[in-house]
Design a protein around this motif. Structure first.
Motif: not given
Length: 225
Positions: A172-197
């Motif tokens: 009953a003693n535990f840690v739970l971690t989670h991450e979800s994200s959507l990555e969108l490219p910007l004008l250059s392929s090197q730059w991205k916008l990341r939206l998540g929780v």
């Protein structure tokens, strides 16, 4: 060996965001992360670190740092073994220092060109030292479960990660971690916008500390090789 070395290559990523607000309440939040990945035909080595700080009306609501290393070796088909270690602190959760080390086996449930889903099962050792002397520190071996999912869409990338680490002394003693994200490219392929929780759940936190933390983020990321 020389051919394998030529097929390996480093890739790097830096991400950051900053938020601010003035008026009825003043708020300033900053977060940043760095990741270095060495990827070969049959193995992947990653180093990463991240820091998150939030201040609302001169009171800190987030002060968290983590750094880690993760190695995966695909030894046969969809089968792999892994070793990982992550440490840091979370002063809002009263954690002066934490560390999770784990080793185990992985299996690619989905392994396609545009989509991968990998499950992990292994053994871990977890340490959590609290600033409050009345809170009992965690020092225990346990299990390590994880899932990582990546889906390449037409103009974006959907990424999900989940980690569950219970202790042998008390499941009953535990840690739970989670991450979800959507990555969108910007004008250059090197730059991205990341939206998540991102969510962080500790089933037995320090005294007066909430079990669950949820963070919503919008980050600018730069990747290069």
């Amino acid at each position: 060996p020389a051919l394998v070395a030529l097929e390996r290559g480093w890739a790097y990523e830096a991400a950051a965001d900053a938020t601010g607000k003035n008026g009825n309440k003043s708020q300033l939040g900053t977060a940043g992360s760095l990741r270095a990945t060495l990827k070969g035909v049959a193995d992947t080595l990653q180093f990463y670190l991240a820091y998150d700080r939030q201040v609302t009306d001169s009171v800190k609501s987030a002060d968290q740092f983590k750094a880690g290393v993760d190695y995966t070796s695909n030894f046969a088909g969809r089968n792999s073994w892994y070793a990982r270690n992550e440490g840091g602190f979370d002063r809002i959760k009263d954690i002066e220092l934490y560390d999770v080390a784990a080793v185990g086996l992985g299996y690619d449930l989905i392994k396609k060109q545009k989509q991968t889903l990998t499950g992990r099962v292994g053994f871990s050792f977890r340490y959590a030292g609290y600033q409050n002397p009345t809170t009992v520190d965690v020092k225990s071996a346990g299990l390590d479960f994880g899932f990582s999912h990546r889906l390449q869409l037409d103009n974006s990338v959907w990424v999900n990660r989940l980690s569950y680490v219970p202790t042998f002394e008390d499941f009953a003693n535990f840690v739970l971690t989670h991450e979800s994200s959507l990555e969108l490219p910007l004008l250059s392929s090197q730059w991205k916008l990341r939206l998540g929780v991102a969510t962080d759940y500790n089933s037995q936190p320090g005294k007066g500390v909430s079990r669950l933390d949820t963070t919503y983020f919008t980050r600018l990321a730069l990747s290069w090789k």
